[in-house]
Design a protein around this motif. Structure first.
Motif, PDB file in Angstrom:
ATOM      1  N   LEU B 122       0.827  -1.207   0.000  1.00 64.74           N
ATOM      2  CA  LEU B 122       0.000   0.000   0.000  1.00 64.74           C
ATOM      3  C   LEU B 122       0.858   1.252   0.000  1.00 64.74           C
ATOM      4  CD1 LEU B 122      -2.560  -1.125   2.644  1.00 64.74           C
ATOM      5  CD2 LEU B 122      -3.002  -0.775   0.255  1.00 64.74           C
ATOM      6  N   PHE B 125       1.454   6.275   1.254  1.00 65.10           N
ATOM      7  CA  PHE B 125       0.376   7.239   1.064  1.00 65.10           C
ATOM      8  C   PHE B 125      -1.025   6.701   1.375  1.00 65.10           C
ATOM      9  CE2 PHE B 125      -2.668   8.289  -2.228  1.00 65.10           C
ATOM     10  CZ  PHE B 125      -2.636   7.185  -3.043  1.00 65.10           C
ATOM     11  N   ILE B 126      -1.330   5.467   0.947  1.00 62.21           N
ATOM     12  CA  ILE B 126      -2.679   4.975   1.242  1.00 62.21           C
ATOM     13  C   ILE B 126      -2.814   4.642   2.721  1.00 62.21           C
ATOM     14  CG2 ILE B 126      -4.309   3.079   0.892  1.00 62.21           C
ATOM     15  CD1 ILE B 126      -3.907   3.218  -1.953  1.00 62.21           C
ATOM     16  N   MET B 127      -1.753   4.046   3.278  1.00 64.55           N
ATOM     17  CA  MET B 127      -1.831   3.707   4.696  1.00 64.55           C
ATOM     18  C   MET B 127      -1.964   4.981   5.536  1.00 64.55           C
ATOM     19  SD  MET B 127      -2.139   0.546   5.179  1.00 64.55           S
ATOM     20  CE  MET B 127      -1.819  -0.135   6.778  1.00 64.55           C
ATOM     21  N   MET B 129      -3.330   7.759   4.601  1.00 66.15           N
ATOM     22  CA  MET B 129      -4.678   8.311   4.422  1.00 66.15           C
ATOM     23  C   MET B 129      -5.724   7.461   5.148  1.00 66.15           C
ATOM     24  SD  MET B 129      -4.828  10.306   0.878  1.00 66.15           S
ATOM     25  CE  MET B 129      -4.494   9.060  -0.296  1.00 66.15           C
ATOM     26  N   LEU B 130      -5.520   6.137   5.106  1.00 64.05           N
ATOM     27  CA  LEU B 130      -6.448   5.268   5.828  1.00 64.05           C
ATOM     28  C   LEU B 130      -6.368   5.528   7.324  1.00 64.05           C
ATOM     29  CD1 LEU B 130      -6.301   1.641   4.360  1.00 64.05           C
ATOM     30  CD2 LEU B 130      -8.306   3.060   4.713  1.00 64.05           C
TER      31      LEU B 130
END
Lengths: 303, 307
Positions: B122, B125-127, B129-130
């Motif tokens: 991931l 960046f996605i982690m 944002m999550l």
């Protein structure tokens, strides 16, 4: 497999056994903490709108709603300036930029690194040792702190805000870094007798590299390629700093979440977008799992 | 013989020419540019750019910010050091312990190795944002809080200045295990079973002894590589602040990586000289220390005599 019968047998009892059980519990909790956000993301991406999410933030959706994915990609765009003019870039362009950047940068930088590692490890020439030591020096003297100077330079060499020239010039020190060290060690471990045999058969240096040496290290190359690709696919900072006119999917999703009220995006839609970004990386990982778990190794900095 | 040498040289040149060109242009060139612009100041007068030589003014401003006015630059410097130290003290012992666990193939080792790779899949960046979403005011934790305490007001730890820095440290350590838990177990697996068996005959008993006297000394080159490169990057690591806060992070959270990114992106060419002075001083600070660290590790490398 029990604690007492590990492959590399060693007797574990008493306090050590208790400690290993504690470590097992901590690791299990850690893994759970990594999986829960993913689970929540997947489940939320299938929920029927913001209300369904607010009423039931953790539970499974009552029905599977794939419309979130369609809505997200219908609304996803980034406003950016390229070649002096402002334009809207929609999801298809963002995906295209992501693919070109992640495939291109990963391959090009790793390939140049492999070429450097090969000649520096296998050929004796003047300056070889200097190059190796320079590589270590560069590794210990990162350029990031001089971002302003690099920006100034790239703006004047047509590699700022141009996807293709940026990819072409992205490996600024191909004979440095962890990738180089890995490839260097891999080539060093290969016998030169293979090359001698090729020379006897009338082959040249390119034949030795492309037909013999490179195929022999290709599993390691692929493992590092996958790892680099995963990083590049999710890289959005390079697009913020160097390529503001070529937004990629990661940057698009970053804005989509940050400016959800402008995009009229619900939580399930945002999670649907995250899920889509995740798909290629998961597929690639599953295809290369064995390679990544066994072929990625790093040694020391000394030659 | 001469023809063979010429072919070899041409081959070497063909492989090194383009990487060397890029190196000279963008690595050497960046440093030369740094030296050039660090003594200058760019201003805009009626749309035209004016370049002024200011001598050591940019360095003076940087040191003044760091030691006299102690503004956000001093905070950023302190936070960068703190982030590295906290990672060293909290995360490194865990990397080693967990890696040894995986190397010994204890319960669930394969599943664990796959799961810990998730942050890599991931990526930051996605982690980030999550994570941000989950602990944010619209996230599930806030909703749970309001179910338990309908009258209360949920404040995300990212917005509460008492917990902001701790949250950033926690996140960065939480996400830092992936690479370590691939590379260290692989380095451990590269140790010959004969060496381990011999150590056992020589009296190494139990896990602690094996880890301390056999495994750690033999993976020392790998460990030292990561310690050294980690130290070298101490002032360029932005700890994902941009993903958390975009360019509006609270000043108390600034670190040098974020600070320089922000100066470059927002200040425009007017502050390039100042930003470069900061970058150069940082490099001058970390480079000798990094080399000292490298020298120490090489001097005390337990594998040195065995190679």
């Amino acid at each position: 497999m029990s604690m007492e019968k590990t492959k590399k047998t060693i007797v574990i009892e008493g306090i050590e056994k208790a400690l290993m059980i504690t470590v097992a519990v901590i690791l299990a909790l850690y893994c759970l903490s990594l999986l829960l956000p993913i689970y929540w993301m997947l489940v939320t991406s299938l929920k029927d709108g913001q209300l369904a999410y607010l009423e039931n933030p953790f539970g499974l959706p009552t029905g599977i709603r794939l419309q979130n994915f369609v809505d997200t990609f219908g609304r996803l765009y980034v406003q950016a300036v390229r070649d002096g003019s402002m334009a809207y870039y929609w999801a298809d362009v963002l995906v295209f930029n992501s693919v070109v950047y992640s495939v291109g940068t990963s391959f090009w930088s790793l390939f140049l690194t492999t070429m450097c590692a090969y000649v520096i490890s296998k050929y004796k020439f003047r300056g070889r040792r200097f190059l190796y030591n320079m590589g270590v020096f560069v590794m210990l003297f990162p350029i990031g702190a001089e971002l302003a100077a690099e920006m100034y330079l790239r703006q004047r060499t047509f590699t700022y805000n141009n996807l293709y020239t940026y990819i072409l010039t992205s490996p600024t020190a191909a004979f440095s870094g962890v990738n180089f060290m890995v490839m260097y060690a891999a080539f060093r471990s290969l016998s030169w007798n293979y090359a001698e045999a090729v020379f006897l058969d009338g082959g040249g240096h390119y034949t030795v590299f492309f037909r013999i040496m490179f195929p022999m290290i290709s599993p390691m190359f692929m493992a590092w390629y996958m790892l680099t690709f995963l990083g590049k696919w999710n890289d959005y900072m390079s697009f913020v700093i160097w390529l503001p006119g070529y937004p990629n999917l990661a940057l698009g999703m970053f804005y989509f979440q940050e400016l959800a009220h402008i995009y009229r995006a619900s939580t399930p839609m945002i999670m649907a977008g995250f899920t889509v970004i995740l798909v290629p990386t998961v597929v690639l990982f599953l295809l290369s799992r064995r390679l990544m778990l066994t072929k990625i190794n790093v040694g020391g900095l000394k030659e | 013989m001469l023809k063979r040498d010429r072919k070899k040289n041409l081959f070497v040149i063909s492989f090194l020419a383009f990487p060397m060109f890029l190196f000279l242009l963008y690595w050497v060139g960046t440093h030369i540019t740094s030296v050039m612009i660090v003594f200058q100041k760019f201003t805009y007068l009626e749309g035209a750019r004016v370049r002024t030589w200011v001598g050591l003014e940019n360095f003076r401003l940087f040191f003044e910010a760091l030691f006299i006015t102690k503004d956000v630059m001093a905070t950023a410097f302190k936070n960068s050091l703190l982030l590295y130290l906290l990672n060293l003290v909290i995360a490194w012992p865990l990397y080693i312990t967990f890696s040894y666990y995986l190397f010994k193939k204890f319960y669930g080792h394969t599943a664990i190795q796959i799961i810990v790779l998730i942050p890599s899949m991931l990526a930051g960046f996605i982690m980030v944002m999550l994570f941000k979403y989950i602990i944010g005011i619209n996230g599930p934790i806030a909703l749970l809080y309001y179910k338990i305490n309908p009258e209360g007001i949920f404040v995300s730890p990212l917005l509460d200045n008492r917990y902001q820095f701790g949250t950033i440290v926690f996140y960065n350590i939480w996400m830092s295990f992936a690479t370590s838990l691939i590379i260290y177990p692989n380095a451990m697996r590269a140790i010959s079973q004969d060496v381990i068996d011999s150590a056992r005959i020589d009296g190494v008993k139990g896990m602690f002894m094996e880890l301390r006297h056999v495994i750690l000394p033999l993976i020392f080159p790998t460990l030292s590589t990561f310690l050294i490169t980690g130290f070298a990057g101490i002032m360029t690591n932005s700890a994902n602040l941009h993903t958390f806060f975009e360019w509006d992070a609270p000043e108390s959270l600034y670190n040098m990586g974020y600070m320089i990114q922000r100066l470059t992106m927002f200040g425009g060419e007017q502050v390039y000289g100042y930003a470069t002075a900061a970058g150069l001083v940082i490099a001058m600070f970390t480079m000798p220390l990094t080399y000292f660290l490298k020298w120490i590790f090489e001097k005390y490398d337990p594998t040195r005599d065995s190679v």
